[in-house]
Design a protein around this motif. Structure first.
Motif, PDB file in Angstrom:
ATOM      1  N   CYS A   3      84.773-113.258  40.290  1.00  0.00           N
ATOM      2  CA  CYS A   3      84.860-112.224  41.321  1.00  0.00           C
ATOM      3  C   CYS A   3      85.135-112.842  42.690  1.00  0.00           C
ATOM      4  O   CYS A   3      85.985-112.356  43.447  1.00  0.00           O
ATOM      5  CB  CYS A   3      83.577-111.409  41.338  1.00  0.00           C
ATOM      6  SG  CYS A   3      83.627-110.003  42.458  1.00  0.00           S
ATOM      7  N   THR A  31      88.634-112.149  44.556  1.00  0.00           N
ATOM      8  CA  THR A  31      88.519-111.472  45.845  1.00  0.00           C
ATOM      9  C   THR A  31      89.173-112.304  46.946  1.00  0.00           C
ATOM     10  O   THR A  31      89.918-111.775  47.783  1.00  0.00           O
ATOM     11  CB  THR A  31      87.042-111.197  46.193  1.00  0.00           C
ATOM     12  OG1 THR A  31      86.496-110.332  45.202  1.00  0.00           O
ATOM     13  CG2 THR A  31      86.895-110.548  47.552  1.00  0.00           C
ATOM     14  N   TRP A  84      94.982-104.891  46.976  1.00  0.00           N
ATOM     15  CA  TRP A  84      94.236-104.637  45.753  1.00  0.00           C
ATOM     16  C   TRP A  84      92.763-104.905  46.027  1.00  0.00           C
ATOM     17  O   TRP A  84      92.424-105.754  46.852  1.00  0.00           O
ATOM     18  CB  TRP A  84      94.693-105.564  44.628  1.00  0.00           C
ATOM     19  CG  TRP A  84      96.023-105.198  44.047  1.00  0.00           C
ATOM     20  CD1 TRP A  84      97.235-105.350  44.631  1.00  0.00           C
ATOM     21  CD2 TRP A  84      96.260-104.630  42.770  1.00  0.00           C
ATOM     22  NE1 TRP A  84      98.234-104.915  43.801  1.00  0.00           N
ATOM     23  CE2 TRP A  84      97.654-104.464  42.638  1.00  0.00           C
ATOM     24  CE3 TRP A  84      95.442-104.249  41.721  1.00  0.00           C
ATOM     25  CZ2 TRP A  84      98.240-103.942  41.512  1.00  0.00           C
ATOM     26  CZ3 TRP A  84      96.036-103.732  40.581  1.00  0.00           C
ATOM     27  CH2 TRP A  84      97.412-103.577  40.479  1.00  0.00           C
ATOM     28  N   GLU A  85      91.893-104.190  45.317  1.00  0.00           N
ATOM     29  CA  GLU A  85      90.456-104.406  45.414  1.00  0.00           C
ATOM     30  C   GLU A  85      89.872-104.486  44.021  1.00  0.00           C
ATOM     31  O   GLU A  85      90.408-103.935  43.078  1.00  0.00           O
ATOM     32  CB  GLU A  85      89.776-103.253  46.160  1.00  0.00           C
ATOM     33  CG  GLU A  85      90.162-103.123  47.605  1.00  0.00           C
ATOM     34  CD  GLU A  85      89.481-101.946  48.276  1.00  0.00           C
ATOM     35  OE1 GLU A  85      88.572-101.346  47.671  1.00  0.00           O
ATOM     36  OE2 GLU A  85      89.868-101.634  49.416  1.00  0.00           O
ATOM     37  N   ILE A  86      88.731-105.145  43.916  1.00  0.00           N
ATOM     38  CA  ILE A  86      88.010-105.217  42.642  1.00  0.00           C
ATOM     39  C   ILE A  86      87.017-104.076  42.586  1.00  0.00           C
ATOM     40  O   ILE A  86      86.239-103.877  43.519  1.00  0.00           O
ATOM     41  CB  ILE A  86      87.273-106.565  42.512  1.00  0.00           C
ATOM     42  CG1 ILE A  86      88.266-107.706  42.485  1.00  0.00           C
ATOM     43  CG2 ILE A  86      86.375-106.577  41.269  1.00  0.00           C
ATOM     44  CD1 ILE A  86      87.620-109.070  42.477  1.00  0.00           C
ATOM     45  N   ASP A  87      87.037-103.345  41.491  1.00  0.00           N
ATOM     46  CA  ASP A  87      86.033-102.291  41.262  1.00  0.00           C
ATOM     47  C   ASP A  87      84.856-102.949  40.578  1.00  0.00           C
ATOM     48  O   ASP A  87      84.943-103.373  39.430  1.00  0.00           O
ATOM     49  CB  ASP A  87      86.614-101.188  40.380  1.00  0.00           C
ATOM     50  CG  ASP A  87      85.650-100.037  40.159  1.00  0.00           C
ATOM     51  OD1 ASP A  87      84.545-100.069  40.720  1.00  0.00           O
ATOM     52  OD2 ASP A  87      86.017 -99.119  39.426  1.00  0.00           O
ATOM     53  N   LYS A  88      83.744-103.077  41.284  1.00  0.00           N
ATOM     54  CA  LYS A  88      82.593-103.814  40.768  1.00  0.00           C
ATOM     55  C   LYS A  88      81.666-102.934  39.948  1.00  0.00           C
ATOM     56  O   LYS A  88      80.550-103.337  39.642  1.00  0.00           O
ATOM     57  CB  LYS A  88      81.846-104.467  41.925  1.00  0.00           C
ATOM     58  CG  LYS A  88      82.690-105.497  42.639  1.00  0.00           C
ATOM     59  CD  LYS A  88      81.965-106.135  43.768  1.00  0.00           C
ATOM     60  CE  LYS A  88      82.891-107.102  44.487  1.00  0.00           C
ATOM     61  NZ  LYS A  88      82.263-107.704  45.641  1.00  0.00           N
ATOM     62  N   ASN A  89      82.107-101.767  39.577  1.00  0.00           N
ATOM     63  CA  ASN A  89      81.261-100.880  38.739  1.00  0.00           C
ATOM     64  C   ASN A  89      81.373-101.229  37.278  1.00  0.00           C
ATOM     65  O   ASN A  89      82.258-101.647  36.738  1.00  0.00           O
ATOM     66  CB  ASN A  89      81.633 -99.423  38.932  1.00  0.00           C
ATOM     67  CG  ASN A  89      81.289 -98.973  40.335  1.00  0.00           C
ATOM     68  OD1 ASN A  89      80.306 -99.432  40.897  1.00  0.00           O
ATOM     69  ND2 ASN A  89      82.088 -98.104  40.873  1.00  0.00           N
TER      70      ASN A  89
END
Length: 66
Positions: free
Chosen positions: A42, A46, A61-66
């Motif tokens: 991550c 990121t 772009w973003e990381i969905d941490k769910n």
């Protein structure tokens, strides 16, 4: 990532290539457990997604941490 006037990379090819490379950020990494590996990946992804050069190729772009 190189392209030339005879064989330019499309935006889609750029995105696929970079995201594929990012998926391997943990290769060769040794951690104590799965959570540490996930946290390391991550952090690496990121950092890359916030890099201006990478953004110029693939956009935001973003990381969905769910």
């Amino acid at each position: 990532m190189k392209s030339n006037y005879l064989n330019p990379l499309t935006k889609k090819q750029q995105v696929i290539s970079i995201l594929s490379a990012l998926s391997n950020c943990n290769q060769g990494t040794v951690r104590n457990n799965e959570k540490e590996l996930q946290d390391h990946l991550c952090e690496q992804v990121t950092s890359a997604l916030n890099n201006e050069t990478i953004k110029s190729y693939i956009g935001n772009w973003e990381i969905d941490k769910n």
